[in-house]
Design a protein around this motif. Structure first.
Motif, PDB file in Angstrom:
ATOM      1  N   ALA A 291      58.302  26.386  75.321  1.00 56.63           N
ATOM      2  CA  ALA A 291      58.077  24.940  75.465  1.00 56.63           C
ATOM      3  C   ALA A 291      58.065  24.549  76.935  1.00 56.63           C
ATOM      4  O   ALA A 291      57.161  23.855  77.410  1.00 56.63           O
ATOM      5  N   GLN A 292      59.062  25.026  77.649  1.00 60.64           N
ATOM      6  CA  GLN A 292      59.140  24.673  79.064  1.00 60.64           C
ATOM      7  C   GLN A 292      57.934  25.194  79.831  1.00 60.64           C
ATOM      8  O   GLN A 292      57.449  24.538  80.747  1.00 60.64           O
ATOM      9  N   GLY A 293      57.433  26.365  79.429  1.00 64.67           N
ATOM     10  CA  GLY A 293      56.239  26.910  80.069  1.00 64.67           C
ATOM     11  C   GLY A 293      54.995  26.072  79.822  1.00 64.67           C
ATOM     12  O   GLY A 293      53.979  26.259  80.489  1.00 64.67           O
ATOM     13  N   MET A 294      55.083  25.172  78.845  1.00 55.67           N
ATOM     14  CA  MET A 294      53.945  24.270  78.601  1.00 55.67           C
ATOM     15  C   MET A 294      54.295  22.816  78.898  1.00 55.67           C
ATOM     16  O   MET A 294      53.584  21.898  78.474  1.00 55.67           O
ATOM     17  N   GLY A 295      55.397  22.605  79.603  1.00 56.83           N
ATOM     18  CA  GLY A 295      55.718  21.250  80.053  1.00 56.83           C
ATOM     19  C   GLY A 295      56.466  20.399  79.041  1.00 56.83           C
ATOM     20  O   GLY A 295      56.572  19.190  79.196  1.00 56.83           O
ATOM     21  N   VAL A 296      57.015  21.030  78.001  1.00 60.04           N
ATOM     22  CA  VAL A 296      57.782  20.294  76.995  1.00 60.04           C
ATOM     23  C   VAL A 296      59.266  20.594  77.181  1.00 60.04           C
ATOM     24  O   VAL A 296      59.652  21.752  77.367  1.00 60.04           O
TER      25      VAL A 296
END
Lengths: 555, 555
Positions: free
Chosen positions: A483-488
């Motif tokens: 998620a963090q790798g996609m900005g979430v």
């Protein structure tokens, strides 16, 4: 509107005038004129997806909640192929949609360039009723109007309009108007009379509601019949959209497992379908029945998928003189806040405990969601969206569409880990559009449902290699990191308290949030039978019935 | 083999006996008997993918390097749909493969259960030559043998064998033997004579090598002709597999941009194709030619895709008495190690500098890879695999297959960021199988190629919404984090020094590695023309020619 338009611009205007306001896109070169035309139409919102399955799943979720179609923009046969699984789900859910699939210029086709393939053939899998390659800029907008008419006629459908690049860039196009869709027909008197008679016969009768019959107006009518005549209400196993919760009529969902459907329908002598098909097994199993309607049960179709469900039901209510009958409505009740060690059941409990009124629940939790229906039954009024076509990877994309259709309503998506991986790119679009979606990923590191299925199909001798194909532990997955790798914003939780905190935070903060819940791999019991485990809880069944069933079936 | 077998077990044995040793799988319930049968065949390796496009792309990469087909195991029409884009790439690359697509039991089809769809129709898009739904357990293995025969007959193809669940679980099946594939025919005397005459005419002649003609045996023969008669050697734009580097004949690749192909072929009077099609434009553009062979150029087909390329070329060599001619071979030369600020060009330079002998380069870097060919031309001998069908999302999956086919060779995948997202799930399989793949992701936060294409198709008035559809900056992507979320060691680098260090580390450590290279978004020049920028360097063209072309074309 005497402005000169190219095909793409006129198509855009045709769409917008017909109420299509969102285009979920993953474009390539052949769609560049359509992309350029986006800026000529302020009413068209373009939502970029980084994978076509996200675009099609989002268009599905959008239409379920908006009640009208979105467009997708896809790149030739391969783009359509990537979108196929979620188009399949939409088709099975009778969801309206229009695919704009770019193609090579008409005169370029014969050269069989790299991306050349037979797009129409691919499209027929999911939009058999309307596939058209527009042959000229002149015809483009009337083709689009026909596509939209087809898509919005009951049963709603997916229309695929293939747009050759030269048809798109050609000049002198004129927008077209989509004619008003005629009202759906209502059940005729004869069938109403027949059904009323069956109901009054005193034989045990059930009504199976599907499609549009799971929305409030139909539910209320059906519940009046149920209240007056003791008719049992069932919902199809995987509703496109079901309105439920406190204050609405409760409906028991037909179980996924054929073994249980037999129990649910055992004593039913009359089965009345409303925009639903008689229940069949999801898969076939050696030596087991596919068709699940009990022998000797009479079938009646109150409303087909072409017909108006609430008007047809109302006609039945009148015939039964049940207009003043008070329907049974679900009482408000939430489960307590979960504590201690995390389990899939406690995650469902937390959702039931915390979900705000008007939530949109997207259920693709597969085995982890067995308790979801029970735990949310008395929660404040909400909608639930489910996996209509069985093609996993629908939940996250569908949440995008639901959030865009209903920007003021919280979307809570419950997704299995295996399932989430198919269309994980959806997280990026959630972040890019800052959508109000809380994604709960059940991390049990397994295609759990396949452990059940392996047993059900009678493939008994399971070796190491077979097991490895159902197992996600080959490499360590971390959804919070993804998620963090996609900005979430992503959090991993391992206790109920952590979950409670994370869920409260997510529901109180705008924008996307992902909660990875670490749950035990309860089903990976290749030594012990897993079916009895499943019987501990069943989707859509009230708890007492679940317990009764458990006694009745469990070995 | 008098052991009693069910359909799945006999099918497994048929595959293995025919040399199919790897199955890239993403199974569901209808494939459970096939999954269970994996353990009955020690020779069959099963590789789980978390998305079907990974399975099909891996089977493609495997076959390119192993020279024989792998199987895929897919779940009904939706699973096949998810795999379609990479099957398209394999089809365009003439790669052999056998898809095993599970289906409902034959008797279950009529109930139109949730996952029911028209699988054959979907399959025809990518395996038009062989799609068969096996109708009985008795016929299953001969169907499989026919599928493998079709797949391995030149041109190699994708065969799709649809396996109904009851055909799979039915008892009494017998394995079948795949007959020896007849040798491919060789060019006949008349055409050899005609081509020899054309070559000797003194007119400027070029040979366009594609498919199997880009492997060493054919390259050497072609290079003899080239050396003796000044014939120019071209490779098709997107080779399935090209053997290249120091010691092998260098071949100039036909450019992606039609504008440049015109220049490459400008003076050619005779064009001889060998397992290749005459060049056409990748897409059509308003007012521009699709067919790129110059007017008045004579076309000759030395070997069709059905024929043996090296034997046909050898026959021409004999006819030209060139057997003793020394072919021109590429001299060894590597670029220096890059320094300073990171650019896409410097990444290609680093690859050329560090890549070990026998590397397998997977090129899906799109615009970021413009300098890759030039920078690796004189590197130690290696193979290069490219995007044969234009359906992006091929590189990471293909790397899996290449690494499994050649476990002792390092795989270096160069992938655009937009491209990487389509099939990012490939990273999980790399980790699960501990594959020796170094993935280099060019992070420029843009579908850069579409900025070029937007200009080339003449869609000039670009607004904000249109731009947003080409832009990956809507949310922050972090590929190092994505890699770590799937169990792959991931690093983000922002300088050439960091890249050098990361690349050395990756190449010296077994197992998967991902390097995210932060490169400038050089092409996102919506105000200025981007085409001239592209002309700075061209795939496959030697630098001096690039410079000449630049002068000739740039506005």
């Amino acid at each position: 509107m005497s402005k000169k338009m190219n095909g793409a611009q006129a198509l855009m205007k045709t769409l917008v005038d017909a109420g299509v306001e969102v285009c979920f896109s993953n474009p390539g070169t052949s769609e560049m004129h359509f992309v350029a035309a986006l800026d000529s139409e302020p009413k068209m919102r373009a939502v970029l997806a980084l994978f076509e399955g996200v675009a099609t799943g989002a268009a599905d979720g959008y239409a379920r909640m908006a009640g009208k179609p979105a467009a997708t923009l896809l790149h030739l046969g391969c783009g359509l192929g990537n979108g196929l699984a979620n188009l399949h789900n939409a088709r099975k859910g009778k969801v309206p949609m229009i695919n704009i699939v770019g193609d090579h210029a008409t005169y370029h086709v014969k050269y069989d360039a790299q991306l050349q393939s037979d797009i129409e053939t691919v499209a027929r899998n999911v939009s058999p009723e309307f596939v058209r390659t527009s042959q000229s800029t002149d015809e483009l907008c009337s083709d689009a109007a026909n596509a939209l008419t087809a898509a919005q006629t009951f049963p709603n459908k997916i229309s695929t309009l293939i747009l050759p690049a030269d048809v798109s860039w050609g000049e002198g196009a004129k927008p077209a108007t989509v004619p008003t869709i005629p009202a759906a027909p209502v059940a005729d008197d004869a069938i109403i009379e027949e059904i009323a008679k069956a109901i009054k016969s005193g034989k045990k009768t059930a009504m199976l509601l599907g499609g549009r019959a799971l929305r409030e107006p139909s539910l209320i009518e059906a519940a009046k019949v149920a209240a007056k005549h003791g008719v049992k209400l069932f919902a199809e196993t995987f509703p496109t959209r079901i309105e439920r919760g406190a204050g609405l009529p409760p409906v028991e969902r037909i179980a996924y497992l054929a073994e249980l459907v037999g129990v649910q329908l055992a004593d039913i002598k009359n089965l009345i379908t409303v925009d639903a098909k008689p229940p069949v097994s999801f898969f076939a199993y050696p030596g087991k029945k596919s068709y699940l309607v009990p022998d000797g049960c009479n079938l009646f179709e109150l409303a087909s998928e072409e017909q108006d469900t609430s008007k047809s039901l109302n006609k039945l209510v009148n015939a039964l003189d049940a207009n003043d009958t008070k329907p049974a409505l679900q009482e408000a009740s939430r489960p307590g806040r979960p504590r201690g060690k995390l389990t899939a059941e406690k995650v469902c409990k937390a959702v039931g405990h915390f979900m705000p009124e008007d939530s949109i629940i997207v259920d693709e939790a597969i085995t982890s969601g067995l308790m979801l229906n029970a735990m949310t039954a008395g929660a404040p009024r909400h909608d639930m969206i489910t996996l209509t076509g069985g093609a996993i990877g629908q939940g996250l994309p569908s949440s995008i569409g639901a959030a865009i259709a209903c920007p003021d309503r919280p979307v809570i998506a419950l997704i299995g880990d295996g399932t989430a991986m198919y269309t994980n790119q959806a997280l990026w679009t959630m972040a890019a559009e800052n959508l109000n979606v809380t994604s709960i990923i059940f991390h049990n590191a397994s295609y759990s449902v396949l452990n059940i299925e392996l047993e059900r199909v009678g493939a008994e001798s399971i070796g190491e290699k077979a097991k490895s194909q159902l197992d996600l532990k080959g490499a360590h997955l971390n959804f919070a990191q993804l998620a963090q790798g996609m900005g979430v914003h992503g959090t991993r939780v391992t206790t109920a308290d952590e979950l409670n905190k994370a869920l409260k935070y997510a529901l109180n903060h705008k924008g996307p949030n992902l909660i990875e819940v670490m749950v035990p791999e309860s089903l990976n019991g290749t030594k012990r039978k897993v079916l009895p485990w499943v019987l501990k809880s069943l989707p859509g069944l009230p708890l007492p019935l679940t317990r009764a069933l458990k006694k009745k079936i469990a070995p």
